[in-house]
Design an enzyme around this catalytic site. Structure first.
Site, PDB file in Angstrom:
ATOM      1  N   HIS A   1      -0.629 -24.437 -41.302  1.00  0.00           N
ATOM      2  CA  HIS A   1      -0.987 -23.535 -41.894  1.00  0.00           C
ATOM      3  C   HIS A   1      -1.464 -22.029 -41.333  1.00  0.00           C
ATOM      4  CE1 HIS A   1      -3.264 -26.226 -44.340  1.00  0.00           C
ATOM      5  NE2 HIS A   1      -3.461 -26.649 -44.210  1.00  0.00           N
TER       6      HIS A   1
ATOM      7  N   ASN B   1      -8.493 -27.962 -48.579  1.00  0.00           N
ATOM      8  CA  ASN B   1      -7.545 -27.247 -49.658  1.00  0.00           C
ATOM      9  C   ASN B   1      -7.650 -26.968 -51.151  1.00  0.00           C
ATOM     10  OD1 ASN B   1      -5.465 -27.415 -47.112  1.00  0.00           O
ATOM     11  ND2 ASN B   1      -4.859 -29.609 -48.185  1.00  0.00           N
TER      12      ASN B   1
HETATM   13 FE1  HDD Z   1      -4.994 -29.891 -40.990  1.00  0.00          FE
HETATM   14  C1  HDD Z   1      -5.248 -27.379 -39.378  1.00  0.00           C
HETATM   15  C2  HDD Z   1      -6.220 -28.505 -44.139  1.00  0.00           C
HETATM   16  C3  HDD Z   1      -4.491 -33.090 -42.509  1.00  0.00           C
HETATM   17  C4  HDD Z   1      -3.930 -31.402 -38.203  1.00  0.00           C
HETATM   18  N1  HDD Z   1      -5.841 -28.258 -42.154  1.00  0.00           N
HETATM   19  C5  HDD Z   1      -5.452 -27.049 -40.969  1.00  0.00           C
HETATM   20  C6  HDD Z   1      -6.274 -25.917 -42.015  1.00  0.00           C
HETATM   21  C7  HDD Z   1      -6.444 -26.578 -43.431  1.00  0.00           C
HETATM   22  C8  HDD Z   1      -6.077 -27.783 -43.677  1.00  0.00           C
HETATM   23  C9  HDD Z   1      -7.307 -25.656 -44.657  1.00  0.00           C
HETATM   24  C10 HDD Z   1      -6.418 -24.671 -42.001  1.00  0.00           C
HETATM   25  C11 HDD Z   1      -7.130 -24.130 -40.789  1.00  0.00           C
HETATM   26  C12 HDD Z   1      -6.778 -22.556 -39.986  1.00  0.00           C
HETATM   27  O1  HDD Z   1      -7.311 -22.404 -41.143  1.00  0.00           O
HETATM   28  O2  HDD Z   1      -7.652 -22.410 -39.222  1.00  0.00           O
HETATM   29  N2  HDD Z   1      -5.379 -30.416 -43.052  1.00  0.00           N
HETATM   30  C13 HDD Z   1      -5.986 -30.055 -43.703  1.00  0.00           C
HETATM   31  C14 HDD Z   1      -6.196 -31.104 -45.022  1.00  0.00           C
HETATM   32  C15 HDD Z   1      -6.060 -32.435 -45.019  1.00  0.00           C
HETATM   33  C16 HDD Z   1      -5.212 -32.241 -43.030  1.00  0.00           C
HETATM   34  C17 HDD Z   1      -7.170 -30.691 -46.418  1.00  0.00           C
HETATM   35  C18 HDD Z   1      -6.022 -33.861 -46.231  1.00  0.00           C
HETATM   36  C19 HDD Z   1      -6.970 -33.792 -46.403  1.00  0.00           C
HETATM   37  N3  HDD Z   1      -5.133 -31.710 -40.600  1.00  0.00           N
HETATM   38  C20 HDD Z   1      -4.339 -33.034 -41.137  1.00  0.00           C
HETATM   39  C21 HDD Z   1      -4.458 -34.531 -40.756  1.00  0.00           C
HETATM   40  C22 HDD Z   1      -4.256 -33.797 -39.717  1.00  0.00           C
HETATM   41  C23 HDD Z   1      -4.058 -32.663 -39.181  1.00  0.00           C
HETATM   42  C24 HDD Z   1      -3.854 -35.047 -40.964  1.00  0.00           C
HETATM   43  C25 HDD Z   1      -3.064 -34.244 -38.309  1.00  0.00           C
HETATM   44  C26 HDD Z   1      -3.400 -35.966 -38.139  1.00  0.00           C
HETATM   45  N4  HDD Z   1      -4.209 -29.212 -39.499  1.00  0.00           N
HETATM   46  C27 HDD Z   1      -4.114 -30.376 -38.659  1.00  0.00           C
HETATM   47  C28 HDD Z   1      -3.722 -29.441 -37.511  1.00  0.00           C
HETATM   48  C29 HDD Z   1      -4.130 -27.667 -37.767  1.00  0.00           C
HETATM   49  C30 HDD Z   1      -4.586 -28.148 -39.146  1.00  0.00           C
HETATM   50  C31 HDD Z   1      -2.591 -29.230 -36.143  1.00  0.00           C
HETATM   51  C32 HDD Z   1      -3.507 -26.676 -37.625  1.00  0.00           C
HETATM   52  C33 HDD Z   1      -4.101 -25.531 -36.874  1.00  0.00           C
HETATM   53  C34 HDD Z   1      -5.679 -26.345 -36.984  1.00  0.00           C
HETATM   54  O3  HDD Z   1      -5.144 -27.426 -37.302  1.00  0.00           O
HETATM   55  O4  HDD Z   1      -6.508 -25.505 -36.538  1.00  0.00           O
HETATM   56  O5  HDD Z   1      -4.838 -29.849 -36.443  1.00  0.00           O
END
Ligand code: HDD
Length: 688
Positions: free
Chosen positions: A70, A143
């Protein structure tokens, strides 16, 4: 000469020309921002030049790590307004009082591309909302698709590695059409349901304002009596659910890689505020137990026909960030951020997320004090954002008073500041779910069925959307060079639907392999029309929030243009006059009109509907201009309404436009422009 001037309560030093005085980071006025300090006019520069050193030093450190997923995103401020009290099911402050507004910051994103990638790849869109409630910040990090790829967070790094650029070559950027992605997908049948969604037009939204949002996981509401209710969160766009089609999105990416970011910024700027109905699916344990799938499995939906979505509020985005980096880039969301009245469930995907986000923010923003950055700061009751005994650390911005940095303490008895105390009754409380069992690394049998809902999705689609899905699979798998991966995908898709698999195989000129083994019987669920994008319940015949282009040239009929422009405006459309030249065009009555955009810079792919008003000589010239012919050809090929006067007819003929109900005279155009013409597609495109 400097003087002091007071503006808006703040006193600035100002120059003679009324600009604020330029200073260093430490407040020292700068006399020259054009030249380094040198010995002599052509001599060596001096290390003592603090103005230069500070400026370059700061510049060298301007970037922070981009998000691992993202990374490409756009944000806006707004509010949530409660329109129906949920007092009976949750004590969460924002859902108590009809009419109460809670400030929000929302960030939309694509998943796989880097921060500088285009807005319009085929990709899931993030929809992250920070609610600044009176009882702290609640982050709903969702999402635009109601399910996820995997069931357990331990597979997230594998999924993302497979989807992003391949490790040795560093491409493709922001695209899933490559070997490693489909290798992973085909080896993980639990991703099949999501594969159906991402191959649909859902991953090609026209605008952030025209996509749905979902909290995905099952969460828990808890009311004042401590009673739990399961909840899934939904957002439905007021402007209707609108996607692009593949050819269109590819062309938009070339014409304007910032298409959706620009759209969000400009929409808010012109007062066309993106808005969503906020809804909840509420259900209890006994309903959850009666379903043939597990509500803790994030690869499953509960169809709206089974549990209706109850509208409880609206989300409105009405303010642009003042600064992209300070707000949108530094916005940090964590699914672990809950407020009293909302709790997690045991969904193993959600549970893994509770750790990951907090961890990534510390890396990205460099300090555990990231909650003090303005966009992340809780607003709290009576403007008191937070109060606790956490102290110090990198970039501490607050100056806590007194010596009480521990609790319990009795300093208040000596008249000193004692600091805050816990509130057992009204503070955040976890739902006391009773849990017991052996420690295991295994999946429940209730998570074993990977195909029933993929089939449900496919069979619920309109034929036009089915054709897009099948064609998207053909396109993506055609980019997969490993034949065994293609075969494995086809083997899995046979369990979804034989016709779907056969259409894809035919598109790839391949024989169908044996169907892969399934871990659980595949059930035929009743179809869910609520899932449709094309001819579905969220398709709106409207011009509100839509952009219509009118192509003119020198000599165009002035009255017809003015009338059409006014009628479109009255119907709520945003109108752009497009012309071969930017600037003043001379019209039939001798008047001039400023074109808003130049033909080459505003391809019709970027517009929702088009009208063409041309004089005979101008048309004769434009039929020899490939950009003009393409403009019309694309509008037709992208199934858009085309309104035209008699003068424009030769251009339509040259572009191969055939008559249908979407091709109209100017008088009928306003009505016609409110929708797309799906039935035209068979005439213009070969789909799988
Ligand atoms: Fe995630 C970012 C949505 C599963 C680890 N995720 C991130 C963002 C969104 C989502 C919208 C952007 C937030 C922003 O605008 O800063 N992610 C989801 C959804 C998931 C999901 C809807 C499942 C239902 N994500 C998921 C899992 C993991 C992560 C299973 C790790 C175990 N996601 C992350 C992250 C991020 C992220 C690496 C990258 C930047 C941040 O968190 O802030 O931690």
């Amino acid at each position: 000469m400097e003087k002091l001037e007071s503006k808006g309560g703040e006193t600035h030093q100002v120059t003679d020309e009324d600009h604020p005085v330029l200073t260093t980071n430490h407040g020292v006025p700068v006399s020259d921002n054009q030249n380094q300090l040198k010995v002599g006019l052509r001599g060596p520069t001096l290390r003592e030049d603090e103005v230069f050193r500070e400026k370059i030093n700061h510049f060298d450190h301007e970037r922070i790590p981009e998000r691992i997923v993202h990374a490409r995103g756009s944000g806006a401020h707004g509010y949530f307004e409660c329109t129906e009290s949920l007092e009976d099911v949750t004590r969460a402050d924002l859902f108590q009082h009809v009419g109460r507004r809670t400030e929000v910051f929302v960030r939309f994103s694509t998943v796989t591309g880097g921060a500088g990638s285009a807005d319009t790849p085929r990709d899931v869109r993030g929809f992250a909302i920070k609610f600044y409630t009176r009882e702290g910040n609640w982050d709903l990090v969702g999402n635009n698709i109601p399910i996820f790829f995997i069931q357990d967070a331990i597979k997230f790094p594998d999924l993302i590695h497979a989807a992003k650029m391949e490790a040795d070559r560093g491409y493709p950027q922001a695209a899933t059409a490559h070997d490693t992605f489909w290798d992973f997908m085909s080896l993980m049948p639990e991703t099949t349901h999501m594969a159906m969604w991402i191959m649909s037009d859902r991953t090609l939204p026209r605008s952030f304002a025209t996509m749905q949002g979902f909290g995905i996981h099952t969460f828990r509401f808890i009311n004042r009596a401590g009673r739990p209710t399961f909840v899934k969160f939904h957002l439905k766009p007021k402007a209707g659910l609108v996607s692009t089609i593949w050819d269109e999105t590819v062309k938009i990416a070339g014409a304007d890689p910032d298409y959706q970011r620009r759209d969000l910024f400009e929409r808010i700027g012109r007062g066309d505020h993106p808005e969503w109905e906020v809804g909840v699916q509420l259900f209890d344990e006994s309903l959850a137990d009666s379903l043939p799938y597990d509500v803790l499995d994030a690869t499953k939906i509960i169809p709206e026909e089974v549990v209706a979505v109850r509208t409880i509020g609206r989300l409105v985005l009405d303010r642009r960030p003042d600064n992209f980096f300070a707000e949108t880039e530094q916005a940090a969301f964590c699914p672990s951020h809950l407020v009293p009245g909302i709790d997690h469930t045991n969904d193993p995907l959600l549970q893994g997320r509770l750790f990951s986000y907090q961890d990534t923010q510390i890396k990205r923003l460099g300090s555990t004090n990231w909650h003090q950055i303005p966009v992340n700061r809780a607003k709290g009751r009576e403007g008191c954002p937070f109060l606790n005994m956490q102290r110090d650390g990198h970039m501490q911005m607050d100056v806590p008073k007194g010596r009480a940095n521990y609790e319990p303490n009795s300093l208040h008895l000596a008249g000193e500041i004692g600091g805050p105390r816990e509130t057992p009754e009204s503070g955040f409380r976890t739902y006391p779910a009773a849990e017991e069992g052996e420690k295991v690394r295994r999946r429940a049998a209730s998570f074993a069925d990977h195909y029933t809902q993929a089939r449900l999705f496919w069979r619920s689609m309109d034929p036009a959307e089915q054709a897009h899905i099948a064609s998207a699979f053909v396109f993506e798998l055609s980019k997969v060079s490993l034949m065994h991966v293609r075969l494995r995908m086809l083997a899995n898709l046979r369990n979804v639907d034989e016709e779907l698999a056969a259409r894809i195989a035919a598109g790839l000129t391949m024989e169908l392999p044996e169907a892969s083994a399934t871990a659980a019987p595949v059930i035929d669920m009743p179809v869910s029309p609520a899932l449709r994008t094309v001819r579905g319940p969220l398709e709106r015949e409207t011009l509100l929030g839509r952009t219509v282009g009118i192509l003119i040239a020198d000599g165009s009929d002035a009255d017809a243009l003015r009338e059409l422009r006014a009628d479109l405006g009255k119907a709520g459309a945003h109108v752009l006059v497009v012309a071969p030249r930017i600037g003043a065009m001379s019209l039939s009555d001798g008047s001039t009109l400023e074109a808003d955009a130049q033909l080459f810079g505003q391809p019709s792919a970027t517009l929702d509907a088009v009208a063409i008003i041309l004089s005979d000589p101008a048309c004769a010239k434009l039929i020899r201009e490939v950009a003009a012919v393409q403009w019309v050809m694309d509008a037709f090929g992208h199934l858009k309404a085309i309104g035209h006067d008699a003068g424009a007819k030769p251009l339509l003929d040259r572009a191969g436009v055939e008559p249908d109900e979407g091709v109209t005279g100017l008088a009928d155009f306003v009505e016609a422009a409110k929708r797309r013409y799906w039935d035209r597609e068979q005439k213009v495109r070969t789909l799988a």
